[in-house]
Design a protein around this motif. Structure first.
Motif, PDB file in Angstrom:
ATOM      1  N   ASN A 194       0.820  -1.225   0.000  1.00  0.00           N
ATOM      2  CA  ASN A 194       0.000   0.000   0.000  1.00  0.00           C
ATOM      3  C   ASN A 194       0.846   1.265   0.000  1.00  0.00           C
ATOM      4  OD1 ASN A 194       0.836  -0.180   2.719  1.00  0.00           O
ATOM      5  ND2 ASN A 194      -0.953   0.952   3.408  1.00  0.00           N
ATOM      6  N   GLY A 228      -1.397   2.816  -8.416  1.00  0.00           N
ATOM      7  CA  GLY A 228      -0.628   1.781  -7.744  1.00  0.00           C
ATOM      8  C   GLY A 228      -0.065   0.748  -8.716  1.00  0.00           C
ATOM      9  N   SER A 243     -11.022   4.403  -3.040  1.00  0.00           N
ATOM     10  CA  SER A 243     -10.228   3.603  -2.110  1.00  0.00           C
ATOM     11  C   SER A 243     -10.389   4.147  -0.697  1.00  0.00           C
ATOM     12  CB  SER A 243      -8.747   3.623  -2.502  1.00  0.00           C
ATOM     13  OG  SER A 243      -8.246   4.940  -2.512  1.00  0.00           O
ATOM     14  N   ASN A 280      -7.190   1.932  -8.972  1.00  0.00           N
ATOM     15  CA  ASN A 280      -5.799   1.632  -8.622  1.00  0.00           C
ATOM     16  C   ASN A 280      -4.872   1.701  -9.827  1.00  0.00           C
ATOM     17  OD1 ASN A 280      -3.770   1.005  -6.719  1.00  0.00           O
ATOM     18  ND2 ASN A 280      -3.842  -1.163  -7.284  1.00  0.00           N
ATOM     19  N   GLY A 317       0.894   2.988  -3.417  1.00  0.00           N
ATOM     20  CA  GLY A 317      -0.316   3.559  -3.992  1.00  0.00           C
ATOM     21  C   GLY A 317      -0.535   5.006  -3.580  1.00  0.00           C
TER      22      GLY A 317
END
Length: 269
Positions: free
Chosen positions: A171, A200, A233, A197, A174
């Protein structure tokens, strides 16, 4: 002699890119973050696939701004690729349209990119503000276990993660609102044409190719990441910050928070 990207004089030092959709109320604040940067020779590229063009953007009298309104919807990744393709600088910086960036943000990030001899730099810890909760917080992405608060469109909850919490393994790569990287890195592997995402995935692929990532925590107020009811997110800060302390130590955050409280609610993409 090789000239570094920051030393070039025939192009902007940094191309700031912003994909946007139906965020007319926030674009003026994004422009203010850009216009107040203390790093000279920057440009701002905005790719907008809203139903109608932005009256604010069309009314700007600033030669550093490139505004493109698209006749059809595109994914966030496709809009980022279009923006980078239009960029004239060798350094690309993300400015998301709902965040606050301090005047020293670009200068600090570019200095880290150069000093660390990196292809990519981002914040490993940052300040947050939730429009849902009316609350400030701070999140260290490198601390992956222990007490975290779950921030989303739902009521806040407290969670205690184990040391081997696999969901947090990557994580720290991201949360692309603080991405700064070379255009050369992007050319070797552009963003996927998706809206979930995409940032990421872009960084993970770059790391698999051997890209050099530099990251550092923001403990001085370089940026404020804003969450609203339509974020794709969730966030998991470890520390909730009393507004009285934010007002004292980061008055620019408190002022921006007041602006957000007066802004209309976000629309679901």
């Amino acid at each position: 002699m090789t000239t570094s990207p920051i030393a070039r004089t025939d192009a902007p030092v940094v191309s700031v890119i912003t994909p946007t959709w139906e965020r007319e109320a926030m674009l003026q604040h994004a422009y203010r973050s850009f216009a107040h940067q203390d790093l000279p020779a920057c440009e701002w590229i905005v790719i907008d696939d809203s139903e109608r063009p932005s009256a604010f953007m069309q009314g700007l009298d600033d030669a550093r701004v490139v505004y493109r309104h698209l006749p059809q919807r595109m994914s966030a990744g496709a809009k980022r690729n279009l923006a980078v393709a239009l960029a004239r600088a060798e350094i690309i910086a993300h400015f998301d349209d709902g965040e606050y960036y301090a005047p020293s943000y670009l200068r600090t990030m570019c200095a880290q990119l150069t000093q660390q001899r990196a292809d990519f730099v981002k914040l490993s810890a940052f300040f947050l503000y939730s429009r849902v909760y009316g609350q400030f917080a701070w999140w260290d992405l490198l601390r992956k276990s222990g007490l975290h608060f779950h921030w989303s469109a739902q009521p806040m909850t407290a969670l205690n993660f184990p040391a081997d919490h696999k969901a947090f393994a990557n994580n720290h790569s991201g949360y692309g609102f603080s991405y700064v990287y070379t255009k050369r890195l992007w050319a070797a592997g552009p963003f996927e044409s998706c809206s979930l995402n995409e940032d990421g995935k872009f960084l993970q692929v770059a790391l698999e190719r051997g890209a050099n990532l530099a990251h550092f925590p923001d403990d001085v107020g370089l940026c404020l990441h804003v969450l609203h009811g339509c974020n794709t997110s969730a966030s998991f800060p470890q520390y909730l910050l009393p507004e009285a302390l934010v007002t004292r130590h980061f008055p620019q955050f408190a002022q921006f928070g007041a602006t957000l409280r007066a802004a209309p609610p976000e629309r679901q993409a």
